[in-house]
Design a protein around this motif. Sequence first.
Motif, PDB file in Angstrom:
ATOM      1  N   ARG A  95      -2.729  -4.269  12.285  1.00  0.00           N
ATOM      2  CA  ARG A  95      -3.787  -4.346  11.622  1.00  0.00           C
ATOM      3  C   ARG A  95      -4.235  -5.741  11.596  1.00  0.00           C
ATOM      4  O   ARG A  95      -5.171  -6.475  11.742  1.00  0.00           O
ATOM      5  CB  ARG A  95      -3.698  -3.908  10.340  1.00  0.00           C
ATOM      6  CG  ARG A  95      -4.992  -3.962   9.456  1.00  0.00           C
ATOM      7  CD  ARG A  95      -4.759  -3.602   7.907  1.00  0.00           C
ATOM      8  NE  ARG A  95      -4.318  -2.212   7.761  1.00  0.00           N
ATOM      9  CZ  ARG A  95      -5.128  -1.270   7.382  1.00  0.00           C
ATOM     10  NH1 ARG A  95      -6.534  -1.298   7.679  1.00  0.00           N
ATOM     11  NH2 ARG A  95      -4.410  -0.065   7.301  1.00  0.00           N
ATOM     12  N   THR A 126     -15.099  -1.873  12.601  1.00  0.00           N
ATOM     13  CA  THR A 126     -14.090  -2.101  11.375  1.00  0.00           C
ATOM     14  C   THR A 126     -12.680  -2.471  12.136  1.00  0.00           C
ATOM     15  O   THR A 126     -12.439  -2.893  13.027  1.00  0.00           O
ATOM     16  CB  THR A 126     -14.069  -0.851  10.496  1.00  0.00           C
ATOM     17  OG1 THR A 126     -13.335   0.424  11.209  1.00  0.00           O
ATOM     18  CG2 THR A 126     -15.096  -0.641   9.810  1.00  0.00           C
ATOM     19  N   ARG A 155       0.634  -1.028  -0.120  1.00  0.00           N
ATOM     20  CA  ARG A 155       0.026  -0.027  -0.051  1.00  0.00           C
ATOM     21  C   ARG A 155       0.781   1.391   0.003  1.00  0.00           C
ATOM     22  O   ARG A 155       1.338   1.591   0.967  1.00  0.00           O
ATOM     23  CB  ARG A 155      -0.932  -0.214   1.195  1.00  0.00           C
ATOM     24  CG  ARG A 155      -1.971  -1.160   1.234  1.00  0.00           C
ATOM     25  CD  ARG A 155      -2.813  -1.019   2.313  1.00  0.00           C
ATOM     26  NE  ARG A 155      -3.762   0.171   2.260  1.00  0.00           N
ATOM     27  CZ  ARG A 155      -4.734   0.177   3.253  1.00  0.00           C
ATOM     28  NH1 ARG A 155      -5.116  -0.534   4.070  1.00  0.00           N
ATOM     29  NH2 ARG A 155      -5.503   1.407   3.050  1.00  0.00           N
ATOM     30  N   LEU A 182     -18.925   5.700   7.715  1.00  0.00           N
ATOM     31  CA  LEU A 182     -17.777   6.261   6.665  1.00  0.00           C
ATOM     32  C   LEU A 182     -18.310   6.409   5.363  1.00  0.00           C
ATOM     33  O   LEU A 182     -18.142   7.638   4.711  1.00  0.00           O
ATOM     34  CB  LEU A 182     -16.767   5.334   6.805  1.00  0.00           C
ATOM     35  CG  LEU A 182     -15.570   5.717   6.009  1.00  0.00           C
ATOM     36  CD1 LEU A 182     -14.846   7.189   6.478  1.00  0.00           C
ATOM     37  CD2 LEU A 182     -14.319   4.719   5.994  1.00  0.00           C
ATOM     38  N   TYR A 195      -6.952  -5.087  -0.582  1.00  0.00           N
ATOM     39  CA  TYR A 195      -6.568  -4.686   0.736  1.00  0.00           C
ATOM     40  C   TYR A 195      -6.668  -5.468   1.622  1.00  0.00           C
ATOM     41  O   TYR A 195      -7.578  -6.585   1.564  1.00  0.00           O
ATOM     42  CB  TYR A 195      -7.189  -3.129   0.916  1.00  0.00           C
ATOM     43  CG  TYR A 195      -6.833  -2.117   0.124  1.00  0.00           C
ATOM     44  CD1 TYR A 195      -5.700  -1.326   0.413  1.00  0.00           C
ATOM     45  CD2 TYR A 195      -7.507  -2.145  -1.038  1.00  0.00           C
ATOM     46  CE1 TYR A 195      -5.468  -0.251  -0.675  1.00  0.00           C
ATOM     47  CE2 TYR A 195      -7.453  -1.100  -1.943  1.00  0.00           C
ATOM     48  CZ  TYR A 195      -6.235   0.191  -1.598  1.00  0.00           C
ATOM     49  OH  TYR A 195      -6.078   0.889  -2.506  1.00  0.00           O
ATOM     50  N   HIS A 197      -9.116   3.396   9.149  1.00  0.00           N
ATOM     51  CA  HIS A 197      -9.836   4.579   8.302  1.00  0.00           C
ATOM     52  C   HIS A 197     -11.125   5.175   8.976  1.00  0.00           C
ATOM     53  O   HIS A 197     -11.400   6.237   8.725  1.00  0.00           O
ATOM     54  CB  HIS A 197     -10.066   3.980   7.086  1.00  0.00           C
ATOM     55  CG  HIS A 197      -8.829   3.576   6.060  1.00  0.00           C
ATOM     56  ND1 HIS A 197      -8.120   2.694   6.147  1.00  0.00           N
ATOM     57  CD2 HIS A 197      -8.421   4.613   5.150  1.00  0.00           C
ATOM     58  CE1 HIS A 197      -7.307   2.595   5.227  1.00  0.00           C
ATOM     59  NE2 HIS A 197      -7.223   4.037   4.764  1.00  0.00           N
ATOM     60  N   GLN A 198     -11.672   4.277   9.831  1.00  0.00           N
ATOM     61  CA  GLN A 198     -13.057   4.844  10.633  1.00  0.00           C
ATOM     62  C   GLN A 198     -12.539   4.684  11.852  1.00  0.00           C
ATOM     63  O   GLN A 198     -12.548   3.474  12.417  1.00  0.00           O
ATOM     64  CB  GLN A 198     -13.933   4.115  10.173  1.00  0.00           C
ATOM     65  CG  GLN A 198     -15.266   4.495  10.870  1.00  0.00           C
ATOM     66  CD  GLN A 198     -16.493   3.785  10.393  1.00  0.00           C
ATOM     67  OE1 GLN A 198     -17.203   4.179   9.438  1.00  0.00           O
ATOM     68  NE2 GLN A 198     -17.140   2.793  11.106  1.00  0.00           N
ATOM     69  N   LEU A 216       0.236   4.208   2.288  1.00  0.00           N
ATOM     70  CA  LEU A 216       0.525   3.936   3.788  1.00  0.00           C
ATOM     71  C   LEU A 216       2.169   3.757   3.831  1.00  0.00           C
ATOM     72  O   LEU A 216       2.657   4.311   5.079  1.00  0.00           O
ATOM     73  CB  LEU A 216      -0.089   2.954   4.231  1.00  0.00           C
ATOM     74  CG  LEU A 216      -1.527   2.946   4.626  1.00  0.00           C
ATOM     75  CD1 LEU A 216      -2.143   1.742   5.274  1.00  0.00           C
ATOM     76  CD2 LEU A 216      -1.738   4.153   5.774  1.00  0.00           C
TER      77      LEU A 216
END
Length: 432
Positions: A305, A226, A93, A195, A335, A230-231, A96
């Motif tokens: 993650r 999640t 990614r 989101l 992803y 991101h959220q 990131l």
Amino acid sequence: MILKNNLIIYQSNKNIDLPDRFKNSIIYKIGSGKINNLKIKNVNNDSELNNLAEFYRDDYVDWIYEQNKLFLQNKIIFKKASLFFYTDFSAKRTELSNTFNYFINTKQIEKILLKNEIEKITFIDCDKNLISMINSIDSVSRFEILRVKKNKFEFLFIKTLIYFFKAFLIALKNSFRRIKHYGNESKIFISRYPLHFTRSSNEEIHEDKYMSMVDSDQKYAVSILTDDFHQKVSILNYFKLEKELDEKRFYLMDKHISLINVLFIIITSLKIYLRWNKLYKNQFIFSSILMTDSIKYDLNFSFHRVIRLILLYESTKNFFSKINVDKVIYYLHEYPYGRMITAVLKKLSIDHTAIQHGPSSHRKLVYFLSNKETDQNGNLYNSVPLPNQVLAEDTHSMNIYNYSKYKNVQVMKKIYRLDYLSKIKIKNKSFV
């Protein structure tokens, strides 16, 4: 003392002033920052940089995949799958991780050093991972560092503890409710709430990726928790959002996080952590450039993650075990989050279609897979979870997916996420 044969490497989006001693230097910039007070020759070459990115892309993608062997050697696996495939390290990614970007810039700087008789390099506001790569070039002998850029991901351990505390409170509430089998659905769309959702003036609900793809009688399966990247939702806001979800349109998958799940994941995470630490003992060298510091950074972020995705794997599996559904539509399959969903759907033998969620590019590495990781007959120890079907936004994107050996790729009838463009009315048709 005026510096001669000096290369400045400046990494910033801000403009700065430099002392007169740098006036005879040349400069290589990463970012839009400029030197206000000195006229210094810029040696960047954007066209060459793009060519280098495409030249090294496939070899780099193959090299990243080869690191899966380290995960298998250290038994970093879950549910008969290598956790390598659920990492941002594996997904490459570039929004990131700067690893590939830094590598390509290092290769261009290597060319500059060969063309010019550089005696010294001055790093200004550079990331230490970039400095480490450049200093591994054989011809670099003297350098100075003026300010080091801070890494953007800090306090990950504390944030992960907070995440699991939120999951525990959600699971505690879930333990007081009993969910029966939901019944039958012909089609379900997976997303994240709130989101990607908006409500129009007449209270119609729109999801910003699916838009008109979803009929008014079809349902969404959503997560509020999640993976908390991101959220980000506080625990108080979580319970508030949970109450506002209309059960006629939404299934909340977070309702299926159990206390047993949370306890199991915490114990599993501790085991994974002990094995994960062994990865940091390796040196990572690609095309003669030392990548170790940057890869360790990627691996550290990926760990935090991965253990969250394991929890989401369990809640997603619990939900789909409670419903009969003919077809599931989802996105982010390129992803880690989407790969987790793919793995669950394949395990439960649920038919599914993954849709492209945004623009593709020949230099956007998340769209590219090694041919070695897509040719393992579904063996998730050695291959990435691949969707049954992929809907690409255009022929260009379809060709990229096919190049990476995705299965059953088709071009969608329209790009649904761009539905909003039809509602934009331009009164004055003049453009800049």
